[in-house]
Design a protein around this motif. Structure first.
Motif, short mmCIF file in Angstrom:
data_model
loop_
_atom_site.label_atom_id
_atom_site.label_comp_id
_atom_site.label_asym_id
_atom_site.label_seq_id
_atom_site.Cartn_x
_atom_site.Cartn_y
_atom_site.Cartn_z
N PRO A 14 -9.48 -5.56 6.08
CA PRO A 14 -9.16 -4.24 5.52
C PRO A 14 -8.68 -3.29 6.61
O PRO A 14 -9.24 -3.26 7.71
N GLY A 15 -7.62 -2.54 6.28
CA GLY A 15 -7.02 -1.65 7.26
C GLY A 15 -5.92 -2.28 8.07
O GLY A 15 -5.19 -1.58 8.79
N GLY A 16 -5.77 -3.59 7.95
CA GLY A 16 -4.75 -4.31 8.70
C GLY A 16 -3.38 -4.25 8.06
O GLY A 16 -3.18 -3.60 7.04
N SER A 17 -2.45 -4.95 8.70
CA SER A 17 -1.05 -4.97 8.25
C SER A 17 -0.54 -6.38 8.12
O SER A 17 -1.05 -7.30 8.77
N ARG A 66 1.75 3.34 1.75
CA ARG A 66 1.18 2.24 2.56
C ARG A 66 2.16 1.07 2.71
O ARG A 66 2.17 0.40 3.74
N ASN A 83 0.81 -1.92 5.09
CA ASN A 83 -0.11 -1.31 6.05
C ASN A 83 -1.35 -0.81 5.33
O ASN A 83 -1.35 -0.65 4.10
N SER A 84 -2.38 -0.54 6.10
CA SER A 84 -3.64 0.00 5.54
C SER A 84 -4.09 -0.83 4.33
O SER A 84 -4.43 -0.29 3.28
N LEU A 85 -4.10 -2.11 4.51
CA LEU A 85 -4.41 -3.00 3.39
C LEU A 85 -5.85 -2.84 2.93
O LEU A 85 -6.76 -2.59 3.73
N LYS A 86 -6.03 -3.01 1.63
CA LYS A 86 -7.33 -2.88 0.98
C LYS A 86 -7.68 -4.19 0.29
O LYS A 86 -6.78 -4.96 -0.08
N ASP A 89 -5.70 -5.21 -2.67
CA ASP A 89 -4.33 -5.70 -2.51
C ASP A 89 -4.28 -7.23 -2.52
O ASP A 89 -3.18 -7.80 -2.50
N SER A 117 -12.98 -8.90 4.87
CA SER A 117 -13.65 -8.87 6.16
C SER A 117 -14.50 -10.12 6.34
O SER A 117 -15.12 -10.32 7.38
#
Length: 117
Positions: A14-17, A66, A83-86, A89, A117
């Motif tokens: 999470p938060g990655g691209s 995003r 970006n800012s993946l959740k 997604d 994660s």
């Protein structure tokens, strides 16, 4: 006839691209409207982003700000920068090419994106 091949699948925190690519075979790539869609387990396929032959873009509210869709007609490729993946997604992502003249539609085989994660 157009064949589409997606790439860029992966597992990201999470938060990655992640950047997805979709490369088309065949000619006249520049005339097609291109889009990315996704389908999560147990859910219907949904539209993520569109880029027209003229470069106009549209994004679903869930990804606006995003994700970025772009195209390189010289390479017959459409991209989806995420970006800012959740975790929400997480899905199989599909690209689609649509001919505004013939209304023919072509789909890629899909590529898995997992945000965990």
């Amino acid at each position: 006839q157009v064949q589409l091949v997606e790439s860029g699948a992966g597992l990201v925190q999470p938060g990655g691209s992640l950047r997805l690519s979709c490369t088309a075979s065949g000619s006249a790539f520049s005339i097609y409207n291109l889009s990315w869609h996704r389908q999560a387990p147990g859910k219907q396929r949904e539209l993520v982003a569109v880029i027209s032959s003229g470069g106009y873009t549209y994004y679903a509210d869930s990804v606006k700000g995003r994700f970025t869709i772009s195209r390189d007609n010289a390479k017959n490729t459409v991209y989806l920068q995420m970006n800012s993946l959740k975790p929400e997604d997480t899905a199989v992502y599909y690209c689609k090419a649509s001919s505004p003249q013939s209304r023919a539609e072509y789909w890629g085989q899909g590529t898995q994106v997992t945000v965990s994660s």
